[in-house]
Structures are given as structure tokens and as C-alpha cells.
Design a protein around this motif. Structure first.
Motif, PDB file in Angstrom:
ATOM      1  N   LEU A 174     -23.073  14.378 -29.092  1.00 25.77           N
ATOM      2  CA  LEU A 174     -22.857  15.128 -30.046  1.00 25.77           C
ATOM      3  C   LEU A 174     -24.145  15.127 -31.064  1.00 25.77           C
ATOM      4  CD1 LEU A 174     -19.344  13.292 -30.293  1.00 25.77           C
ATOM      5  CD2 LEU A 174     -20.030  16.155 -29.461  1.00 25.77           C
ATOM      6  N   THR A 357      -9.731  15.123 -27.027  1.00 26.53           N
ATOM      7  CA  THR A 357     -10.214  14.763 -26.378  1.00 26.53           C
ATOM      8  C   THR A 357      -9.766  14.291 -25.404  1.00 26.53           C
ATOM      9  OG1 THR A 357     -11.482  13.315 -27.094  1.00 26.53           O
ATOM     10  CG2 THR A 357     -12.610  14.861 -27.923  1.00 26.53           C
ATOM     11  N   ILE A 358     -10.079  13.808 -23.892  1.00 26.29           N
ATOM     12  CA  ILE A 358      -9.422  12.978 -22.700  1.00 26.29           C
ATOM     13  C   ILE A 358     -10.877  12.367 -21.676  1.00 26.29           C
ATOM     14  CG2 ILE A 358      -7.057  13.936 -23.229  1.00 26.29           C
ATOM     15  CD1 ILE A 358      -7.831  15.341 -20.557  1.00 26.29           C
ATOM     16  N   PRO A 359     -10.024  10.977 -20.847  1.00 31.06           N
ATOM     17  CA  PRO A 359     -11.269  10.405 -20.507  1.00 31.06           C
ATOM     18  C   PRO A 359     -10.908  11.136 -19.395  1.00 31.06           C
ATOM     19  CG  PRO A 359      -9.279   8.751 -21.196  1.00 31.06           C
ATOM     20  CD  PRO A 359      -9.140  10.025 -21.910  1.00 31.06           C
ATOM     21  N   ARG A 360     -12.048  12.014 -18.628  1.00 31.58           N
ATOM     22  CA  ARG A 360     -12.208  13.219 -17.361  1.00 31.58           C
ATOM     23  C   ARG A 360     -11.183  12.646 -16.618  1.00 31.58           C
ATOM     24  NH1 ARG A 360     -18.171  12.951 -18.183  1.00 31.58           N
ATOM     25  NH2 ARG A 360     -18.039  10.833 -17.321  1.00 31.58           N
ATOM     26  N   ARG A 361     -10.902  11.848 -16.077  1.00 29.58           N
ATOM     27  CA  ARG A 361     -10.468  11.729 -15.207  1.00 29.58           C
ATOM     28  C   ARG A 361      -8.865  11.818 -15.318  1.00 29.58           C
ATOM     29  NH1 ARG A 361     -10.941   6.546 -16.755  1.00 29.58           N
ATOM     30  NH2 ARG A 361      -9.397   5.060 -17.577  1.00 29.58           N
ATOM     31  N   ASP A 389     -17.461  16.931 -20.683  1.00 30.33           N
ATOM     32  CA  ASP A 389     -16.947  15.404 -21.838  1.00 30.33           C
ATOM     33  C   ASP A 389     -15.376  15.661 -22.092  1.00 30.33           C
ATOM     34  OD1 ASP A 389     -19.734  17.214 -23.879  1.00 30.33           O
ATOM     35  OD2 ASP A 389     -16.930  17.390 -22.986  1.00 30.33           O
ATOM     36  N   ASN A 391     -13.300  17.145 -23.813  1.00 25.53           N
ATOM     37  CA  ASN A 391     -13.180  17.808 -24.805  1.00 25.53           C
ATOM     38  C   ASN A 391     -12.388  19.563 -24.851  1.00 25.53           C
ATOM     39  OD1 ASN A 391     -14.649  18.880 -27.749  1.00 25.53           O
ATOM     40  ND2 ASN A 391     -12.520  18.309 -27.072  1.00 25.53           N
ATOM     41  N   GLY A 424      -5.324   8.217 -23.592  1.00 28.96           N
ATOM     42  CA  GLY A 424      -6.915   7.358 -23.932  1.00 28.96           C
ATOM     43  C   GLY A 424      -7.514   7.849 -24.852  1.00 28.96           C
ATOM     44  N   GLY A 425      -7.107   9.636 -25.385  1.00 32.72           N
ATOM     45  CA  GLY A 425      -7.913  10.504 -25.686  1.00 32.72           C
ATOM     46  C   GLY A 425      -7.941  10.469 -27.155  1.00 32.72           C
ATOM     47  N   SER A 426      -8.672  11.806 -27.829  1.00 30.71           N
ATOM     48  CA  SER A 426      -8.488  11.680 -29.855  1.00 30.71           C
ATOM     49  C   SER A 426      -8.415  12.730 -29.794  1.00 30.71           C
ATOM     50  CB  SER A 426      -9.758  11.326 -30.116  1.00 30.71           C
ATOM     51  OG  SER A 426     -10.670  11.834 -30.044  1.00 30.71           O
ATOM     52  N   ILE A 427      -7.241  12.621 -31.175  1.00 37.05           N
ATOM     53  CA  ILE A 427      -7.348  14.526 -31.858  1.00 37.05           C
ATOM     54  C   ILE A 427      -7.792  14.847 -32.304  1.00 37.05           C
ATOM     55  CG2 ILE A 427      -4.715  13.254 -32.390  1.00 37.05           C
ATOM     56  CD1 ILE A 427      -6.526  13.262 -35.038  1.00 37.05           C
ATOM     57  N   THR A 428      -9.321  14.880 -32.111  1.00 33.92           N
ATOM     58  CA  THR A 428     -10.668  15.349 -32.240  1.00 33.92           C
ATOM     59  C   THR A 428     -11.713  15.181 -31.541  1.00 33.92           C
ATOM     60  OG1 THR A 428     -11.793  16.120 -33.889  1.00 33.92           O
ATOM     61  CG2 THR A 428     -11.225  14.724 -34.531  1.00 33.92           C
ATOM     62  N   GLY A 429     -12.284  16.473 -31.289  1.00 27.36           N
ATOM     63  CA  GLY A 429     -13.185  16.211 -30.151  1.00 27.36           C
ATOM     64  C   GLY A 429     -14.910  16.650 -31.264  1.00 27.36           C
ATOM     65  N   GLU A 430     -15.233  17.245 -31.650  1.00 27.55           N
ATOM     66  CA  GLU A 430     -16.375  18.117 -32.539  1.00 27.55           C
ATOM     67  C   GLU A 430     -15.725  18.501 -33.496  1.00 27.55           C
ATOM     68  OE1 GLU A 430     -17.270  20.725 -29.796  1.00 27.55           O
ATOM     69  OE2 GLU A 430     -16.384  21.899 -29.171  1.00 27.55           O
TER      70      GLU A 430
ATOM     71  N   ALA B 198     -12.982   8.114 -24.562  1.00 24.55           N
ATOM     72  CA  ALA B 198     -12.956   9.501 -24.478  1.00 24.55           C
ATOM     73  C   ALA B 198     -14.509   9.855 -25.183  1.00 24.55           C
ATOM     74  CB  ALA B 198     -11.849  10.763 -24.777  1.00 24.55           C
ATOM     75  N   LEU B 199     -15.193  11.518 -25.708  1.00 27.79           N
ATOM     76  CA  LEU B 199     -15.822  11.433 -26.329  1.00 27.79           C
ATOM     77  C   LEU B 199     -15.622  11.482 -27.982  1.00 27.79           C
ATOM     78  CD1 LEU B 199     -18.661  13.939 -26.679  1.00 27.79           C
ATOM     79  CD2 LEU B 199     -16.714  15.345 -27.073  1.00 27.79           C
ATOM     80  N   ASP B 200     -16.098  10.772 -28.558  1.00 34.33           N
ATOM     81  CA  ASP B 200     -15.996  10.721 -30.106  1.00 34.33           C
ATOM     82  C   ASP B 200     -14.944  10.140 -30.589  1.00 34.33           C
ATOM     83  OD1 ASP B 200     -17.559  11.328 -32.688  1.00 34.33           O
ATOM     84  OD2 ASP B 200     -15.862  12.979 -32.657  1.00 34.33           O
TER      85      ASP B 200
END
Lengths: 499, 499
Positions: A174, A357-361, A389, A391, A424-430, B198-200
Motif C-alpha cells: 500500500l 478486506t478479508i483473509p484470502r482463504r 489481497d 480487498n 477476520g477482515g476489516s471495513i476498509t482496504g483502501e 487481512a490487508l490494511d
């Protein structure tokens, strides 16, 4: 939509009047360009997230750093909030103005200060467009890797503020991974340099803290970024799948095979069809999903990697695999992906772009969950995203003119983000939190963490004058959001501290 | 040496007694292993920087996270400072105990929780040794890139706390670039997860803030790191130079040629001779400097890169260039570099290892400056360092038994670091600030920046109980250091706030 900035600055604001602030700034910085009439302010009422609009009290468009410094010092003295704006292409409302605040527009700082091909760095004013960096570096065989879709228009200052990503971020990181040094002005008008051209820096990592801080900690005035050598060659494979889950699983398989593609993008049927109708890239419109996998580097490697990826895709059940035969075909392959957002815009009056975003798996599982939310709500969802990634960019299609559809789209969007967090991810990647995802921050973080964020913010800006109401929700908002969901201005737990 | 921790905790400490704290902890955490007798405490009086020694009040060696949580909660309640220690291999005194504080030893947390070859991650307890990660990942063809010299002994928790580096960091980044997620306990005993698989992550970048925070923000309890595929092949070139400046310039030329070596190390004559005497690696003892350049990746690339680097080295004036013919010779080439520190230890009763960083292009000039400081002071200086990323490790040779030589060595060391800062670099690349470089922080940062660091620290630990007196100097210390240099306990400006 509920506009609750005041919660964040409530009580912190001195009782200033617009006319007094204007007069003060005109007197303190006579050369500073200031806009104050409604017709002049109108173009600045929103950023790339046009669903939210607020007319700023004043717009300042400085030409030099002296003007920025004076502006900040005066706003600090007067207790006037400041929202910094770059090119205004952000998608989360991070540069949404405040009715009672100054919008500081940094778009005139467009100088490329230095390209150093030996050190492989570029030093830039914050208003330099992302793509202009790579253009300036090209004669030296170098480029700047992070490439948000808006790269033709977005500026490097905004990229740092939002920690922008792009197709290349899987392999090259990033913005935070590509920035070496940032000069900033604090709200008090003090200059600071964060990071260095040398490795690491002692003390706490303020440079990383500024990346993605969404204009809440200071104003970025100069940036040194890393440049990378242009790859010798890049090739693109396009794989079709009859099942979204299989495509999702193939993504993880490619990475597990030891390949880090330059880009690894996924589109589902709705996105494929919309893109094909728009740009005629020869996409397989009957496929349930496609993967676009770009491999870049030295020719021998890229050929080896293409073979490996082809094998992985076959094992994962791809129904068709095509290798772009030349640069022209490669550009055609990418044209559908790059125009996917406007293409979806052609098949729906409105769409709402998410950025979880999330873990790829977890890709197959979350894609399934999104499909279920789409079925339940009756709203179509197109998926087009940085699969490599993890996202995701689900596009929720709706018609704002139909009663309740905007609210329904927002609700589905919120649920998708909660799905990402649960995986296990997040609410924003980029795209950043900005104004848009301020409520979802409450599902990502608990009260202790939110309190810590506010304490960090206060270390830089104790009066909370820089971009208040964005990025970090108040505890009161979280209590409210958690208890009653959005759209209710009453405080559920008024006894909670109002940061 | 002056031991002024008390400046940092002065006034903040409740009037506790050792016996009371011991009794409280024994009662609150009956299973917690506590050391309190002088003979048991003695082994913990220093870390890898043995020049500084302080006997801790108590040593706690927990076996599980419940014990850590209780310990922190009780110390927080009692106002007792806590210094966290990993393997104790740090070189800047970051884990130096406090006379009136608990030393929290995390060395029993040695479990490798999970290796995920598909996601290419390892999840670890903080006491896992750095090398043990790569050993556990090797069956999957993976490894953990950051490789400090102490990797056989140092632990991943300490690596994160110090943002450790190593030979591979030029290509693969510091610890901060290889850590995805960290679980921590705050001084209040609250658990937090920073970062994600996850990313970021939205909000401020707390994960980056924790990397290199030297135990001042919380206690690290679990870590997820990235694993990389083992390179197919690695080759090493050794180039001799009759002039240190030419070698320094060659470093920049290699990078400018578009090559990022897996390692790019430099040694000067004194280091070469000491190493050769010690390990008989066949080093050219008549050379003024050597460069060791390791190239790793796919065979075809590595061969191409070897040719390119050879050309660059010839143009830069190398008098001899040798390519290790096989893995055994490669190991021999590296053995001199890897044993350089103990080798220097054989030719001098004491040495003082510095850790400054500079932009690569400044290498020739700074090497000249160091040579001049050596001549002026009469102290020999051996240079052996990570040239590729401008991370210098000058070893200042002295005899502590000779009156004034330690002070002279410290003075020369301080001047070398100031030289690094003046060249646009920093006072530490990978060893951390700790206790050792606390004064030099005052030349790296101004009062505003130091104040900001304290405010960030206070966001996590308002009572300043975690590792006080390390990493970030008080403003009083900086005033004192600036006004009178080291070794004077009188405050120059007593009116300055005592953070």
C-alpha cells in the motif's frame, strides 16, 4: 443521511462568526485565495462520495506553504475546524466539508521537486497527481507502484492521507509501504519531518501513523516516495469459472503455489456482463466469474510463473484460460476491469461501492454470504475486486428515486462489512473510513480501542480541529449505533464521554 | 554512566515497598514465578548492552497469559513500573531493569502456535526464537526474512519491540514490514489486537506504532508474521577495494543499476583483518574494504544479476571480484562477516557498537568523517555493516581499564551519530534507542517532537509505568544534554516540564 459532525466538535468550538473568520484570514494572509460566496463554495460540497454534501463555510486555496502556515495558526487561534482536501477523488467522504469549518484545498501544490534515479526516490508536493509521478520517473526506467483506479486524477497527498491501494498493491504494498518521508504542518502551524530517506527512524513510527490518518493529525506539505524499476515484461492470464467459489479458492491456490502476481483481480457474472457491454473486451459473458492474473518481472521468470499459474487454474476447475498474446491484447484484457465501475453505473441508476478486506482463504465463504444478502434484499450486487489481497469491492445496485432503496443499500453495505469483520477482515482496504464508514468503526473496534484512537488524535490536535467527525467515531455514536442502528440523533447513553 | 531513569518516573511513583509488592503479587498470582533475592536477580541486571547494569527490584517469569494480566493489573494498581524483557539480547539497553520496578521476563512463551503454509503466515508466542520460526517453516519451503545477528537467541517479541533488522532487510524489510498482527496487553491488563491477517486496517496504524516502541506501549503476547518462499538459489560475490570511498560508492551504484541484493555488506580493513585472523575465510587482508553481495531468487535471474553486479563493481574500481563457487564457499564468505563482532572483540579489550543510518549516497562522506574522528581521538574504529540500506555499525575500540577511554569512546560514538543525523540519517537502524542512545534522541528530534512522543506514550500508559526512562528522553534531559553534554545531573533548565 445523518450528518452528525457536530458531535465531534460540539463544545470545542469557540463562538466564531463566518464574517469575522473571513476578515481575520484576509488580514493575516492578504495573498491567500479565499472563496466565501455560495456559488464559489458549491463545487467543493462533496468529494468522490457524492451521496454526502455539505457546503463549507469557507474554502482556502493556498499557493505556498507560508499561506498554509498562517491559515492553520489563525484557525487554531480562532478555534475554527479545518478539513484538508487534495484532488477530491476520495470515495469515503474523508474530504467532506464542515458547515462551520474551513476547507483547505491543497491542489495547487503540484511541483515535482526532485526525481533521484540513483536513490530511486521522488520528492513531491502533495498536489502532484499519482500518475504524474510515474510519468516523470519513466525516462529513468522507474515508476511509482501504488495505483488507485483514480490515479489519473488523485493526488499523492490524498494517497498518503487515505493509505491508498490499487491493483499493484498485492505485490508492492500500500502507500504506507512506498513512502519514505513526509513533511507536515501541525494544526499549530509547526513544521515536522516524519521518517527519513535512511532506513527506519528512532522514536515511535509517526510516518506510519500519518499514513491513512485521513487529515486528522496534520497537513501534509511534502512527500518522498520510493520508485521501482519498471518490470522487463508483464503478461496477463484470464481464467473463466462456472462457479464463484471455485474462482475464490483459485486465488488462494495461486499464492500458496509461491507466486505473487503483479495483480490478481476477480469479477463476477454481473460485473463481467456490464463490462463487456461497455468496452467489448471479449470477456466470457456466460462465465460465473473470471480471474485476471498479471505476472511481471524478468522474461524467464514470468514465463515460468505463467506455466505454474496455468496449472493451478486448471486444477482449480477453470473452464477456459487465455494468455494475452501481446501488449495490445493485455490492454484489452485490463480495459474491462478498469472500466467496471462506470460499466456498472450504466446498468443501474445508482450503486454503492464497498471496500471490505478479508483473509484470502475466506473469499469463497464471504462471496457466498454476499450472494445471500443480495437474494434476501432483492438488490443486485456486482463483485469486482483485488482478489489477491482479499480487498473486496462489492457494488450494490439500487435506485435512489425508489422509496427506501438507498437505506436498504446502506443496510446491505453495512451487513457486508460486518461479514468481513466477522471473517477476520476489516471495513476498509483502501478507500478509508471517512464519513461513510464511521458507524462500522464501532463494529470493528471496542470502546477501549476507540478511546485510544482519540487519545492519539489528541496528542497531535487536542482541540480536535482537524477533520473532526471523520475516521474515528465518538463513543456516544458507537453506543447509539450499537443500540439503535443508524438514523437516530438521540443519544442512547448520554452519560458516555463525548470525545 | 549516569542512570537517570528516575527523571522519567519521578513523582509518578506511589511510595511502594519491595516487600509489599512481593506479597501482593504472591497473593494475587500464587502460581507466578517471582525472583526477589539478590543472587537470583543478578543474571537479569543487564541485557546485550552489558555496560549498563541495574539490579531489578523483582523478576517475574510468567508461564501463561493469565499471570501476565494479573501482574500488569497489580503493578498498575500499585504504581509499580514494569520493564518487559524477551531473550535479553538487545544491544541498546532497552531491557535494562529498574531498581524500583518489576522485570517481566517473557522467555517462557515459546510455543509456535501455527504455521499456515497456504496463507504463508506463522503465529507465535513472543518468546519464540527468531531462527526457530524459519526452522519450523522450512518443511513448507518457507522462511521468516528478518535475520538479526542474534537470531539464534533473540525472540520474536523482542524483535517487534525493537523493530529488528538484519542482513536480509535491504530486500525484505525490517520487522515492521513482516508482521501482520500483534496481540498485546496494556498496562491496565486489557487485551487488544493490532493489525489483521487481512490487508490494511482502519483507524490509526497501531501495529506500526508498536513495532519499535521498545516496551513503552504494552506487552506483546502473540504475533503473526509473514513467511516468504525460500529462494531457489543464492550466490555471493566478494569484491575488494583499495579505497573505502570507492566501496561506498559501489553500493549506491549497485542499487542504481536496478539490483536489490538479498544482502549487501561492507567491511573495512580493520574488520577484514580481525575476521580473517579469527575464522580464516580467505579474506583479502591487504584490501582497504570489501563488499559482500548476495543475490537470491530464480537461477536465471541470479545469474543475470551476478553479471550486472560484476560489471558495476569493475566500473567502481574493485581490484578483485570473487564468486563463491558453491554453497560451502558461500558459507565461508559469510563466516567472516557473521563473526566480525567477536573477531573485533579479540583485538581490543572493549568495543562500542554504533548503529546509525544514513542515505546510501552519503556513505563515502560519512566513512571519511568516521576515519577523521578516529584519527582525532586516537581510538581505532572498525566498520562492518549493512551497506545496502545505509545502516552503519562502526565498532569503536577502547580499553575500559584505561582512565577516560570509556568516556572518550562514548563521545566518539555520540559524534558519529550526530554525523549520521547531519547527513539526513538517524541514530539507530535496528538496535533501538533503549537506554544507550537516549541523549542522542535530543539531537535527532526537537522539543515539539519529543513532546509529541510523550503524548503518544501517554495515550497508552498515562502513568508512564511501562519501561520509563528508555527510548524517549525527557525535555529536561535534552535541555541538559544540549547545554552541558552528558554526565551532569544538574538540570540546566529546571523550569522545563519533566515528562
Amino acid at each position: 443521511m445523518d450528518i452528525l459532525y457536530d458531535e465531534a466538535i460540539d463544545g470545542a468550538l469557540a463562538p466564531f462568526e463566518k464574517a469575522d473568520v473571513l476578515r481575520d484570514l484576509q488580514h493575516s494572509a492578504p495573498t491567500l485565495r479565499l472563496l466565501h460566496r455560495e456559488e464559489d463554495l458549491r463545487p467543493f460540497e462533496c468529494d468522490g462520495l457524492a451521496a454526502y454534501r455539505v457546503l463549507p463555510m469557507l474554502v482556502a486555496m493556498p499557493d505556498n506553504l507560508d499561506e498554509v502556515e498562517i491559515l492553520l495558526k489563525r484557525c487554531h487561534a480562532l478555534g475554527v475546524p479545518v478539513v484538508t482536501r487534495g484532488a477530491g477523488t476520495g470515495l469515503s467522504g474523508g474530504a467532506l466539508p464542515l458547515e462551520r469549518g474551513v476547507l483547505l484545498v491543497m491542489s495547487r501544490f503540484q511541483q515535482i521537486i526532485n526525481i533521484d534515479p540513483d536513490a530511486r526516490t521522488a520528492t513531491l508536493q502533495p498536489g502532484v497527481r499519482n500518475l504524474a509521478i510515474s510519468e516523470a520517473a519513466a525516462p529513468y526506467g522507474l515508476y511509482y507502484a501504488p495505483d488507485p483506479s483514480s490515479q489519473i486524477a488523485c493526488s499523492i497527498g490524498g494517497n498518503v492521507a487515505e493509505n491508498a491501494g490499487g491493483v499493484h498493491c498485492l505485490k508492492y504494498g500500500l502507500t504506507v509501504n512506498n513512502v519514505m518521508r513526509v513533511d507536515v504542518l501541525t494544526i499549530e502551524g509547526e513544521a515536522m519531518t516524519l521518517g527519513a530517506e535512511a532506513l527506519d527512524a528512532p522514536g515511535f513510527d509517526l510516518l506510519a501513523l500519518f499514513n491513512g490518518s485521513e487529515g486528522m493529525l496534520g497537513v501534509i506539505t511534502e512527500i518522498t516516495v520510493k520508485l521501482l524499476p519498471l518490470p522487463e515484461v508483464a503478461k496477463v492470464l484470464m481464467a473463466s469459472f462456472d462457479d464463484v467459489e471455485k474462482a475464490g479458492k483459485a486465488v488462494g491456490d495461486i499464492i500458496a503455489a509461491g507466486i505473487i502476481p503483479g495483480g490478481l483481480e476477480m469479477m463476477d457474472k454481473l460485473a463481467i456482463q456490464a463490462a463487456e457491454d461497455f468496452v467489448h473486451a471479449g470477456y466470457p459473458v456466460e462465465a460465473e466469474a473470471i480471474l485476471l492474473c498479471e505476472l511481471d518481472g524478468v522474461l524467464a521468470d514470468v514465463d515460468d510463473d505463467c506455466d505454474t499459474v496455468r496449472g493451478v487454474l486448471e486444477n482449480a476447475g477453470a473452464t477456459d484460460i487465455r494468455l494475452a498474446r501481446n501488449a495490445a491484447e493485455r490492454a484489452v484484457f485490463w480495459s474491462g476491469r478498469k472500466n467496471a465501475f462506470p460499466a456498472v453505473g450504466r446498468i443501474s441508476p445508482d450503486y454503492y461501492c464497498m471496500d471490505g478486506t478479508i483473509p484470502r482463504r475466506e473469499l469463497p465463504r464471504v462471496l457466498n454470504g454476499i450472494a445471500e444478502l443480495s437474494r434476501e434484499s432483492g438488490l443486485r450486487v456486482a463483485n469486482v475486486f483485488h482478489a489477491g489481497d482479499g480487498n473486496m469491492h462489492p457494488l450494490i445496485l439500487f435506485d435512489a428515486n425508489r422509496e427506501g432503496e438507498l437505506a436498504l443499500a446502506e443496510d446491505v453495505g453495512g451487513r457486508i462489512l460486518e461479514l468481513c469483520v466477522a471473517a477476520g477482515g476489516s471495513i476498509t482496504g483502501e478507500h478509508g473510513v471517512g464519513r461513510e464508514k464511521i458507524n462500522q468503526m464501532c463494529s470493528q473496534f471496542d470502546a477501549d480501542e476507540i478511546t485510544l484512537f482519540h487519545a492519539l488524535k489528541a496528542a497531535f490536535d487536542p482541540q480536535r480541529l482537524l477533520n473532526p467527525g471523520k475516521n474515528i467515531p465518538t463513543l456516544a455514536r458507537c453506543a447509539e449505533f450499537g443500540a439503535m442502528h443508524v438514523h437516530n440523533n438521540e443519544l442512547a447513553h448520554p452519560e458516555l464521554p463525548r470525545f
